[in-house]
Design a protein around this motif. Structure first.
Motif, PDB file in Angstrom:
ATOM      1  N   THR A  66       0.986  -1.211   0.122  1.00  0.00           N
ATOM      2  CA  THR A  66       0.178   0.167   0.149  1.00  0.00           C
ATOM      3  C   THR A  66       1.066   1.072   0.296  1.00  0.00           C
ATOM      4  O   THR A  66       0.303   2.553   0.064  1.00  0.00           O
ATOM      5  N   THR A  68       3.187   2.745   2.622  1.00  0.00           N
ATOM      6  CA  THR A  68       2.645   3.564   3.418  1.00  0.00           C
ATOM      7  C   THR A  68       3.688   3.016   3.921  1.00  0.00           C
ATOM      8  O   THR A  68       3.530   3.194   5.653  1.00  0.00           O
TER       9      THR A  68
ATOM     10  N   MET B   1      -3.791   3.557   2.149  1.00  0.00           N
ATOM     11  CA  MET B   1      -4.978   3.976   3.997  1.00  0.00           C
ATOM     12  C   MET B   1      -4.462   2.539   4.218  1.00  0.00           C
ATOM     13  O   MET B   1      -5.310   2.938   5.227  1.00  0.00           O
ATOM     14  N   MET B   2      -4.478   1.387   4.272  1.00  0.00           N
ATOM     15  CA  MET B   2      -4.537  -0.524   4.878  1.00  0.00           C
ATOM     16  C   MET B   2      -3.438   0.105   5.815  1.00  0.00           C
ATOM     17  O   MET B   2      -3.876   0.069   7.438  1.00  0.00           O
ATOM     18  N   TYR B   4      -2.454   2.522   7.514  1.00  0.00           N
ATOM     19  CA  TYR B   4      -3.287   4.208   8.596  1.00  0.00           C
ATOM     20  C   TYR B   4      -4.306   3.662   9.391  1.00  0.00           C
ATOM     21  O   TYR B   4      -4.480   3.574  10.420  1.00  0.00           O
ATOM     22  N   VAL B   5      -4.832   2.556   8.564  1.00  0.00           N
ATOM     23  CA  VAL B   5      -6.069   2.168   9.356  1.00  0.00           C
ATOM     24  C   VAL B   5      -5.515   0.675  10.010  1.00  0.00           C
ATOM     25  O   VAL B   5      -5.409   0.413  11.532  1.00  0.00           O
TER      26      VAL B   5
END
Lengths: 188, 35
Positions: A66, A68, B1-2, B4-5
């Motif tokens: 993702t 991140t 997004m995942m 942050y979740v």
């Protein structure tokens, strides 16, 4: 052969405490009694192995796909905190005597930078899953080895004729320095 | 997004586990009973 070499490198030549100076706080704070020292070491072994494997999974299965990866420190910290909290619940329930003797030192494993350090070093060195397990075992057992040896030395220092100004932390730090020299000698 | 979740989920899990393990947040490992 490579895995055995990785294990002994992490255990001795690149000992996480004596070469990277991680985990010094619990080492100095919890090495006054031999019994507490090895119990703390064993708990760190459990936490490091479990947290590095779970962190590895989260990093490569969720953060990398993702995009991140900048969140890795937060993810690793919360993973470690959850594991230590669970460990505390288990110890409180099944080993009340250990819980009584360790007390506040159990949740403080969360703030042991050696635990976070191993999780980050595993990612930075791009180790595989098996290498991660071996490296985590080697590093944490290196911590166990150092904290136990250091606690036995500290017990001997209690009654040793040491100059007043060197007693306590100064002589402990000098001893750690000499131990670091001895341990890194294995890597030459 | 995942990602942050995951952070939020792990934060909640850690908070829950610590709350359950320590009970009263004022307690520092003593045996006294708190309200």
């Amino acid at each position: 052969m490579k895995l055995i070499s990785l294990f002994f490198t992490a255990l001795l030549a690149e000992n996480i405490v004596l070469t990277k100076f991680l985990g010094l706080c619990p080492l100095l704070g919890n090495s006054r009694r031999e019994e507490n020292a090895y119990k703390m070491g064993l708990m760190v072994v459990f936490t490091v192995v479990l947290s590095s494997l779970i962190s590895y999974f989260f990093y490569y299965q969720i953060l990398v796909p993702t995009n991140t990866t900048h969140l890795r420190t937060l993810v690793f910290i919360f993973t470690i905190a959850s594991i230590v909290g669970s460990l505390e619940i288990l110890i409180k329930r099944y080993m009340p005597s250990l819980y009584k003797s360790m007390g506040l030192y159990i949740p403080l494993i969360t703030t042991n930078c050696a635990v976070l350090g191993v999780s980050i070093l595993v990612i930075d060195n791009a180790l595989s899953l098996v290498e991660t397990l071996v490296y985590a075992l080697g590093s944490s057992m290196g911590f166990l080895l150092v904290i136990y040896v250091f606690s036995t030395l500290r017990a001997k220092m209690e009654n040793a004729p040491i100059l007043e100004g060197f007693r306590g932390t100064p002589i402990a730090l000098i001893t750690l320095g000499i131990m670091a020299l001895l341990f890194t000698r294995y890597g030459l | 997004m995942m990602g942050y979740v995951l952070v939020v989920a792990l934060f909640l899990l850690a908070t829950l586990v610590f709350k359950k393990s320590r009970g009263c947040t004022q307690c520092r490992g003593c045996d006294k009973k708190h309200d």
